[in-house]
Design an enzyme around this catalytic site. Structure first.
Site, PDB file in Angstrom:
ATOM      1  N   GLY A  45       0.836  -1.196   0.000  1.00 37.15           N
ATOM      2  CA  GLY A  45       0.000   0.000   0.000  1.00 37.15           C
ATOM      3  C   GLY A  45       0.865   1.239   0.000  1.00 37.15           C
ATOM      4  O   GLY A  45       2.020   1.197   0.435  1.00 37.15           O
ATOM      5  N   GLN A  50       2.947  10.036   1.391  1.00 36.50           N
ATOM      6  CA  GLN A  50       4.248   9.348   1.471  1.00 36.50           C
ATOM      7  C   GLN A  50       5.171   9.715   0.315  1.00 36.50           C
ATOM      8  O   GLN A  50       6.378   9.479   0.380  1.00 36.50           O
ATOM      9  CB  GLN A  50       4.052   7.825   1.479  1.00 36.50           C
ATOM     10  N   CYS A  92       6.202  -0.138   7.364  1.00 39.13           N
ATOM     11  CA  CYS A  92       5.750   0.965   6.518  1.00 39.13           C
ATOM     12  C   CYS A  92       6.935   1.455   5.689  1.00 39.13           C
ATOM     13  O   CYS A  92       8.046   1.570   6.215  1.00 39.13           O
ATOM     14  CB  CYS A  92       5.220   2.092   7.404  1.00 39.13           C
ATOM     15  N   LEU A  93       6.686   1.748   4.418  1.00 43.17           N
ATOM     16  CA  LEU A  93       7.767   2.232   3.551  1.00 43.17           C
ATOM     17  C   LEU A  93       8.323   3.560   4.062  1.00 43.17           C
ATOM     18  O   LEU A  93       9.471   3.897   3.794  1.00 43.17           O
ATOM     19  CB  LEU A  93       7.269   2.388   2.114  1.00 43.17           C
ATOM     20  N   HIS A 138      -2.523   7.249   7.047  1.00 42.89           N
ATOM     21  CA  HIS A 138      -1.547   8.179   6.451  1.00 42.89           C
ATOM     22  C   HIS A 138      -2.230   9.474   6.017  1.00 42.89           C
ATOM     23  O   HIS A 138      -1.639  10.547   6.092  1.00 42.89           O
ATOM     24  CB  HIS A 138      -0.872   7.550   5.221  1.00 42.89           C
TER      25      HIS A 138
HETATM   26 NI    NI Z   1       2.696   3.172   5.677  1.00 48.30          NI
END
Ligand code: NI
Length: 165
Positions: A45, A50, A92-93, A138
């Site tokens: 995701g 982000q 999480c990235l 987010h």
């Molecule tokens: Ni994330």
């Protein structure tokens, strides 16, 4: 084009993202790039903040970058119903070298628009429900670092600030 991923505690990750009012050619390109960035980053995701865009847009694929079998792009997603509770171990990235156990709802009903502007309603449970909650978080400026305990968060902040120095 693969985009650069903003990492916690960047300001863009902490703000409330704005609703998207129109799918312009620029947004279409952003969606394409977000999907590529999600897969290339080995993610399930990605939310627009982000990649530095404070708008309410997410992409998810619970099957991951190898299968790429369940891509969904959601605009202005909103959880309209939920029930049950489940603990989930998440990464999480935007939070490299970090994971946290987060309390999530077991099932969610999500209302959103697809990129063509059609209203969609998703009944999700299992892993998809968790991914959706993570990404919608987010859009409200919440990462798993924010959902972790106070000490864990403070230690991670120290580490993250060292990377940014
Ligand atoms: Ni994330």
């Amino acid at each position: 084009m693969k985009l650069e991923i903003c990492t916690w505690p960047d300001d863009v990750l902490a703000g409330k993202a704005q609703p998207l009012t129109e799918v312009t050619p620029e947004i279409k390109k952003l969606i394409e790039d977000m999907v590529e960035t999600m897969y290339e980053g080995d993610g399930v995701g990605l939310a627009a903040p982000q990649v530095g865009e404070p708008i309410r847009l997410i992409c998810v694929d619970q099957t991951g970058p190898k299968l790429r079998g369940d891509l969904r792009v959601l605009i202005n997603p909103e959880i309209i119903e939920c029930d049950g509770e489940v603990e989930s171990d998440e990464g999480c990235l935007s939070c490299p070298e970090f994971s946290a156990t987060v309390l999530r709802k077991e099932r969610v009903k999500v209302k959103a628009l697809d990129p063509e502007g059609a209203e969609i309603c998703l009944d999700a449970d299992g892993f998809l429900a968790i991914v959706l909650q993570h990404e919608i978080d987010h859009l409200d400026g919440i990462t798993i670092a924010d959902r972790a305990g106070r000490l864990k968060k403070a230690l991670y902040r120290k580490k993250a600030m060292r990377w940014k120095a």
